[in-house]
Design a protein around this motif. Structure first.
Motif, PDB file in Angstrom:
ATOM      1  N   ARG A  65       5.779 -21.478 116.358  1.00 19.07           N
ATOM      2  CA  ARG A  65       6.053 -21.994 117.622  1.00 19.07           C
ATOM      3  C   ARG A  65       4.571 -23.390 117.161  1.00 19.07           C
ATOM      4  O   ARG A  65       4.879 -25.116 118.205  1.00 19.07           O
ATOM      5  CB  ARG A  65       5.103 -21.218 118.710  1.00 19.07           C
ATOM      6  CG  ARG A  65       6.205 -20.111 119.370  1.00 19.07           C
ATOM      7  CD  ARG A  65       5.942 -19.064 120.127  1.00 19.07           C
ATOM      8  NE  ARG A  65       4.692 -18.206 119.046  1.00 19.07           N
ATOM      9  CZ  ARG A  65       2.973 -18.148 119.950  1.00 19.07           C
ATOM     10  NH1 ARG A  65       3.148 -18.600 120.957  1.00 19.07           N
ATOM     11  NH2 ARG A  65       2.892 -17.108 119.200  1.00 19.07           N
ATOM     12  N   GLU A  66       3.611 -23.608 116.747  1.00 19.74           N
ATOM     13  CA  GLU A  66       2.382 -24.470 116.159  1.00 19.74           C
ATOM     14  C   GLU A  66       3.225 -25.975 115.516  1.00 19.74           C
ATOM     15  O   GLU A  66       3.477 -27.038 116.417  1.00 19.74           O
ATOM     16  CB  GLU A  66       1.725 -24.019 116.000  1.00 19.74           C
ATOM     17  CG  GLU A  66       0.144 -25.090 115.318  1.00 19.74           C
ATOM     18  CD  GLU A  66      -0.307 -25.528 116.625  1.00 19.74           C
ATOM     19  OE1 GLU A  66      -0.629 -26.830 116.605  1.00 19.74           O
ATOM     20  OE2 GLU A  66       0.445 -25.141 118.050  1.00 19.74           O
ATOM     21  N   SER A  67       4.283 -25.668 114.837  1.00 18.56           N
ATOM     22  CA  SER A  67       4.862 -26.141 114.038  1.00 18.56           C
ATOM     23  C   SER A  67       5.609 -27.091 114.797  1.00 18.56           C
ATOM     24  O   SER A  67       6.240 -28.425 114.938  1.00 18.56           O
ATOM     25  CB  SER A  67       6.137 -25.763 112.770  1.00 18.56           C
ATOM     26  OG  SER A  67       4.673 -25.499 112.335  1.00 18.56           O
ATOM     27  N   THR A  74       2.616 -28.649 108.137  1.00 19.47           N
ATOM     28  CA  THR A  74       3.031 -27.785 107.603  1.00 19.47           C
ATOM     29  C   THR A  74       2.903 -26.292 107.221  1.00 19.47           C
ATOM     30  O   THR A  74       1.780 -26.305 105.743  1.00 19.47           O
ATOM     31  CB  THR A  74       3.560 -28.084 105.805  1.00 19.47           C
ATOM     32  OG1 THR A  74       4.357 -29.793 105.893  1.00 19.47           O
ATOM     33  CG2 THR A  74       4.797 -27.693 104.805  1.00 19.47           C
ATOM     34  N   PHE A  75       3.770 -25.434 107.277  1.00 18.17           N
ATOM     35  CA  PHE A  75       3.021 -23.951 106.986  1.00 18.17           C
ATOM     36  C   PHE A  75       3.767 -22.960 106.188  1.00 18.17           C
ATOM     37  O   PHE A  75       4.601 -22.728 105.877  1.00 18.17           O
ATOM     38  CB  PHE A  75       2.864 -22.920 108.066  1.00 18.17           C
ATOM     39  CG  PHE A  75       1.961 -23.061 109.426  1.00 18.17           C
ATOM     40  CD1 PHE A  75       0.542 -23.360 109.504  1.00 18.17           C
ATOM     41  CD2 PHE A  75       2.556 -24.263 110.357  1.00 18.17           C
ATOM     42  CE1 PHE A  75      -0.242 -23.392 110.654  1.00 18.17           C
ATOM     43  CE2 PHE A  75       1.345 -24.197 111.018  1.00 18.17           C
ATOM     44  CZ  PHE A  75       0.498 -24.443 111.409  1.00 18.17           C
ATOM     45  N   THR A  76       3.109 -22.912 105.003  1.00 21.85           N
ATOM     46  CA  THR A  76       3.917 -21.809 104.251  1.00 21.85           C
ATOM     47  C   THR A  76       3.456 -20.571 103.717  1.00 21.85           C
ATOM     48  O   THR A  76       2.447 -20.641 103.118  1.00 21.85           O
ATOM     49  CB  THR A  76       4.065 -22.811 102.081  1.00 21.85           C
ATOM     50  OG1 THR A  76       4.930 -23.938 103.038  1.00 21.85           O
ATOM     51  CG2 THR A  76       4.407 -22.363 101.540  1.00 21.85           C
ATOM     52  N   PHE A  77       4.057 -19.669 103.858  1.00 23.30           N
ATOM     53  CA  PHE A  77       4.236 -17.983 103.208  1.00 23.30           C
ATOM     54  C   PHE A  77       4.422 -17.706 102.082  1.00 23.30           C
ATOM     55  O   PHE A  77       5.042 -18.395 101.067  1.00 23.30           O
ATOM     56  CB  PHE A  77       4.735 -16.997 104.586  1.00 23.30           C
ATOM     57  CG  PHE A  77       3.612 -16.954 105.788  1.00 23.30           C
ATOM     58  CD1 PHE A  77       3.143 -16.904 106.662  1.00 23.30           C
ATOM     59  CD2 PHE A  77       4.292 -18.499 107.039  1.00 23.30           C
ATOM     60  CE1 PHE A  77       2.888 -16.827 107.623  1.00 23.30           C
ATOM     61  CE2 PHE A  77       3.855 -18.094 108.000  1.00 23.30           C
ATOM     62  CZ  PHE A  77       3.211 -17.157 108.625  1.00 23.30           C
ATOM     63  N   LEU A  86      -1.243 -17.808 103.133  1.00 22.42           N
ATOM     64  CA  LEU A  86      -0.740 -18.438 103.580  1.00 22.42           C
ATOM     65  C   LEU A  86      -1.902 -20.393 103.582  1.00 22.42           C
ATOM     66  O   LEU A  86      -2.901 -20.534 103.673  1.00 22.42           O
ATOM     67  CB  LEU A  86      -1.095 -18.306 105.922  1.00 22.42           C
ATOM     68  CG  LEU A  86      -0.906 -19.829 106.376  1.00 22.42           C
ATOM     69  CD1 LEU A  86       1.217 -20.445 106.243  1.00 22.42           C
ATOM     70  CD2 LEU A  86      -0.486 -19.029 107.839  1.00 22.42           C
ATOM     71  N   ASP A  87      -0.951 -21.251 103.458  1.00 24.35           N
ATOM     72  CA  ASP A  87      -0.631 -22.384 103.358  1.00 24.35           C
ATOM     73  C   ASP A  87      -0.706 -23.243 104.346  1.00 24.35           C
ATOM     74  O   ASP A  87       0.350 -23.089 104.377  1.00 24.35           O
ATOM     75  CB  ASP A  87      -0.267 -23.174 101.687  1.00 24.35           C
ATOM     76  CG  ASP A  87      -0.795 -22.065 100.493  1.00 24.35           C
ATOM     77  OD1 ASP A  87      -1.778 -21.570 100.544  1.00 24.35           O
ATOM     78  OD2 ASP A  87      -0.755 -22.951  99.614  1.00 24.35           O
ATOM     79  N   ILE A  88      -1.431 -23.941 104.839  1.00 20.87           N
ATOM     80  CA  ILE A  88      -1.238 -25.673 106.030  1.00 20.87           C
ATOM     81  C   ILE A  88      -1.908 -26.620 105.323  1.00 20.87           C
ATOM     82  O   ILE A  88      -2.446 -26.843 105.151  1.00 20.87           O
ATOM     83  CB  ILE A  88      -2.986 -24.580 106.434  1.00 20.87           C
ATOM     84  CG1 ILE A  88      -2.742 -23.344 107.123  1.00 20.87           C
ATOM     85  CG2 ILE A  88      -2.200 -26.055 108.490  1.00 20.87           C
ATOM     86  CD1 ILE A  88      -3.255 -22.636 107.146  1.00 20.87           C
TER      87      ILE A  88
END
Length: 111
Positions: A65-67, A74-77, A86-88
């Motif tokens: 939702r934030e994206s 960029t959110f990467t799980f 979680l990389d942001i």
């Protein structure tokens, strides 16, 4: 901190309606206080959070939702053994937003 102070770092690029911003901040605060285990700054434009794996569905929904309203994130799980990483990442122009998010996360991090 008041809602106005909380929102001073929200960039113009954010399309989330102003009335919904306090609710979104509260959702992130809840994630930080219930699931955040560690936070590391990987670079000027990147943060890494280690989360309780039990919060994966919540974290994925929240970041999706934030994206949608702040497309520069960029959110990467990276699910792992006993931790959900979680990389942001943000572009250099949005480092102030990442700084504010990191400070907010640090304030909610359990000792």
């Amino acid at each position: 901190m008041t809602t106005t102070e909380d929102e001073t770092w929200v960039p113009e690029a954010c399309t989330l309606p102003t009335a919904e911003r306090p609710l979104r901040l509260a959702e992130f605060d809840d994630l930080f206080t219930t699931a955040l285990r560690d936070q590391r700054r990987m670079s000027a434009t990147a943060l890494r959070w280690d989360l309780d794996p039990a919060a994966e569905a919540l974290a994925r929904d929240l970041t999706r939702r934030e994206s949608g309203c702040c497309s520069f994130f960029t959110f990467t799980f990276h699910p792992g053994d006993g931790v959900l990483r979680l990389d942001i990442e943000v572009p250099a122009a949005q480092v102030a937003v990442l700084d504010a998010l990191g400070a907010r996360a640090a304030a909610g991090l359990r000792p």
